[in-house]
Design an enzyme around this catalytic site. Sequence first.
Site, PDB file in Angstrom:
ATOM      1  N   ARG A 172       0.830  -1.210   0.000  1.00 24.30           N
ATOM      2  CA  ARG A 172       0.000   0.000   0.000  1.00 24.30           C
ATOM      3  C   ARG A 172       0.864   1.260   0.000  1.00 24.30           C
ATOM      4  NH1 ARG A 172      -5.104  -0.142   2.317  1.00 24.30           N
ATOM      5  NH2 ARG A 172      -4.712   1.698   3.593  1.00 24.30           N
ATOM      6  N   ARG A 176       9.420   6.240  -3.525  1.00 22.16           N
ATOM      7  CA  ARG A 176       9.775   7.086  -4.671  1.00 22.16           C
ATOM      8  C   ARG A 176      11.078   7.835  -4.472  1.00 22.16           C
ATOM      9  NH1 ARG A 176       5.271  10.442  -2.548  1.00 22.16           N
ATOM     10  NH2 ARG A 176       3.570   9.267  -3.472  1.00 22.16           N
ATOM     11  N   ARG A 249      -8.460  -7.061  13.647  1.00 17.96           N
ATOM     12  CA  ARG A 249      -7.674  -6.270  14.575  1.00 17.96           C
ATOM     13  C   ARG A 249      -8.573  -5.137  15.042  1.00 17.96           C
ATOM     14  NH1 ARG A 249      -3.858  -7.056  18.152  1.00 17.96           N
ATOM     15  NH2 ARG A 249      -2.254  -5.441  18.253  1.00 17.96           N
ATOM     16  N   ARG A 280      -0.252   5.803  16.354  1.00 21.48           N
ATOM     17  CA  ARG A 280      -0.315   7.121  15.724  1.00 21.48           C
ATOM     18  C   ARG A 280      -0.905   8.124  16.693  1.00 21.48           C
ATOM     19  NH1 ARG A 280      -2.600   5.083   9.867  1.00 21.48           N
ATOM     20  NH2 ARG A 280      -4.099   3.847  10.990  1.00 21.48           N
ATOM     21  N   GLU A 300      -4.032   6.382  18.861  1.00 20.04           N
ATOM     22  CA  GLU A 300      -4.636   5.165  18.309  1.00 20.04           C
ATOM     23  C   GLU A 300      -3.883   3.937  18.831  1.00 20.04           C
ATOM     24  OE1 GLU A 300      -5.473   5.720  14.101  1.00 20.04           O
ATOM     25  OE2 GLU A 300      -5.088   3.604  13.745  1.00 20.04           O
ATOM     26  N   TYR A 348      -9.728  -5.543   3.138  1.00 17.58           N
ATOM     27  CA  TYR A 348      -9.109  -4.292   3.598  1.00 17.58           C
ATOM     28  C   TYR A 348      -9.379  -3.195   2.563  1.00 17.58           C
ATOM     29  CZ  TYR A 348      -5.098  -1.701   5.723  1.00 17.58           C
ATOM     30  OH  TYR A 348      -4.271  -0.802   6.334  1.00 17.58           O
ATOM     31  N   ASP A 350     -10.267   0.521   1.108  1.00 15.42           N
ATOM     32  CA  ASP A 350     -10.227   1.953   1.395  1.00 15.42           C
ATOM     33  C   ASP A 350     -11.580   2.540   1.001  1.00 15.42           C
ATOM     34  OD1 ASP A 350      -7.628   1.994   2.326  1.00 15.42           O
ATOM     35  OD2 ASP A 350      -6.771   2.349   0.346  1.00 15.42           O
TER      36      ASP A 350
HETATM   37  N1  UDP Z   1       3.349   0.772   7.938  1.00 13.44           N
HETATM   38  C1  UDP Z   1       4.595   0.769   8.547  1.00 13.44           C
HETATM   39  N2  UDP Z   1       5.077   1.910   9.104  1.00 13.44           N
HETATM   40  C2  UDP Z   1       4.380   3.069   9.085  1.00 13.44           C
HETATM   41  C3  UDP Z   1       3.107   3.084   8.453  1.00 13.44           C
HETATM   42  C4  UDP Z   1       2.622   1.929   7.904  1.00 13.44           C
HETATM   43  O1  UDP Z   1       5.258  -0.274   8.593  1.00 13.44           O
HETATM   44  O2  UDP Z   1       4.864   4.091   9.620  1.00 13.44           O
HETATM   45  C5  UDP Z   1       2.845  -0.489   7.379  1.00 13.44           C
HETATM   46  C6  UDP Z   1       2.027  -1.284   8.396  1.00 13.44           C
HETATM   47  O3  UDP Z   1       2.250  -2.660   8.175  1.00 13.44           O
HETATM   48  C7  UDP Z   1       0.608  -0.896   8.028  1.00 13.44           C
HETATM   49  C8  UDP Z   1       0.695  -0.815   6.511  1.00 13.44           C
HETATM   50  O4  UDP Z   1       1.989  -0.248   6.286  1.00 13.44           O
HETATM   51  O5  UDP Z   1      -0.320  -1.867   8.454  1.00 13.44           O
HETATM   52  C9  UDP Z   1      -0.372   0.048   5.856  1.00 13.44           C
HETATM   53  O6  UDP Z   1      -0.328   1.333   6.406  1.00 13.44           O
HETATM   54  P1  UDP Z   1      -1.494   2.402   6.133  1.00 13.44           P
HETATM   55  O7  UDP Z   1      -1.057   3.692   6.718  1.00 13.44           O
HETATM   56  O8  UDP Z   1      -1.814   2.366   4.686  1.00 13.44           O
HETATM   57  O9  UDP Z   1      -2.665   1.744   6.943  1.00 13.44           O
HETATM   58  P2  UDP Z   1      -4.040   2.262   7.561  1.00 13.44           P
HETATM   59  O10 UDP Z   1      -4.038   3.770   7.469  1.00 13.44           O
HETATM   60  O11 UDP Z   1      -5.124   1.586   6.794  1.00 13.44           O
HETATM   61  O12 UDP Z   1      -3.974   1.786   8.964  1.00 13.44           O
END
Ligand code: UDP
Length: 368
Positions: A172, A176, A249, A280, A300, A348, A350
Amino acid sequence: MQKYDYLVVGAGLFGAVFAHEATKKGKTCLVIDRRAHLGGNVYCENVDGINVHKYGAHIFHTNDKAIWEYVNQFTTFNNYINSPLSLSKGKLYNLPFNMNTFHQLWGVQTPKAAKDIIEGQIEKYGFKNPKNLEEQALSLIGKDIYETLIKEYTEKQWGKKATELPAFIIKRLPVRYTFDNNYFNDTYQGIPNGGYNTITKGLLDGIETKTGVDFLKNKRELEALVKTVVYTGNIDEYYNYKFGKLEYRSLRFEHEVLEIDNYQGNAVVNYNDANVPYTRILEHKHFEFGKQKHTVVTKEYPETWTPEKEAYYPVNNTENQQKYQQYKQLSLTENNVIFGGRLAEYKYYDMHQVIASALAKTKKEFTP
Ligand code: UDP
């Protein structure tokens, strides 16, 4: 006896889009939700002028012009671009993985210098056919980034070893070689002006809704009211866990109003380290460039899911997928129930994807 054409169970995006489209086709709908409000996980609560994302950060993004136009029927969007930071061992890094991150990590200034390091690490630690999230991350971005910004966050987020998680989750995140902190690659992005409730309101305008109603606890009476049920809850719960519980989860959110105008200078800061219990901190005003004197922050915390808790993320590993397939096969034998959304499809999704999926299902339903 039958009062409505459709009973839509769950007033999140899937249910609201379905109800909206069905109503446009002249059908009658009753939309119910067991929560005290509509909107599912995109629901926002206005706290003294700040839209608080009660169920975690939602940033709308899509490459699909039709989906963008669809949501723009109900609201306008601001030009917010998600650029989260991640704190790892006392140092802040930009996300997603881009030249800023590489500079912060190794001091490199050019794409070539960054590529040399990353490609060298991929060669040494990567896999031809990555079988899990750890192997996928090492093959995508190398060892240093995996260890600094992925491993501990991921294992905290999912409560599992990165070697036990499906590879697709980490795909996901963009990688870059430009100095570009835009978390998404999508053309269309933003936060609805006035918050997400504007979309829910627009979708459900003129449709009968009831909150605080638990479908499964009142199944017989509710089913008697309608021809067809659109079910967006957990599919395993619908079938009383007959093939066993699917794994999800859960999350716990701690919201706090602070009498300062700026807590962290960014809407989203990730906390990578395993010894910090949350993943977060959100500071909601920054999603809408708020100028209030106060601020609202949300921590969170990932949590183990049990049936009395909210399910947020499906854990799509092989074992759960196999179990889900059994539920899915059973669901296909139903004549008067449509299953859709993140929980009923164990996917999963979006926001833009769930809207697309609801539109596809309504099209199928209303195409003779
Ligand atoms: N991820 C990570 N470090 C970060 C942010 C995300 O390793 O700082 C990984 C983690 O496995 C996470 C996945 O990337 O479950 C997807 O992150 P995203 O932010 O897309 O997830 P969401 O916002 O749906 O929780």
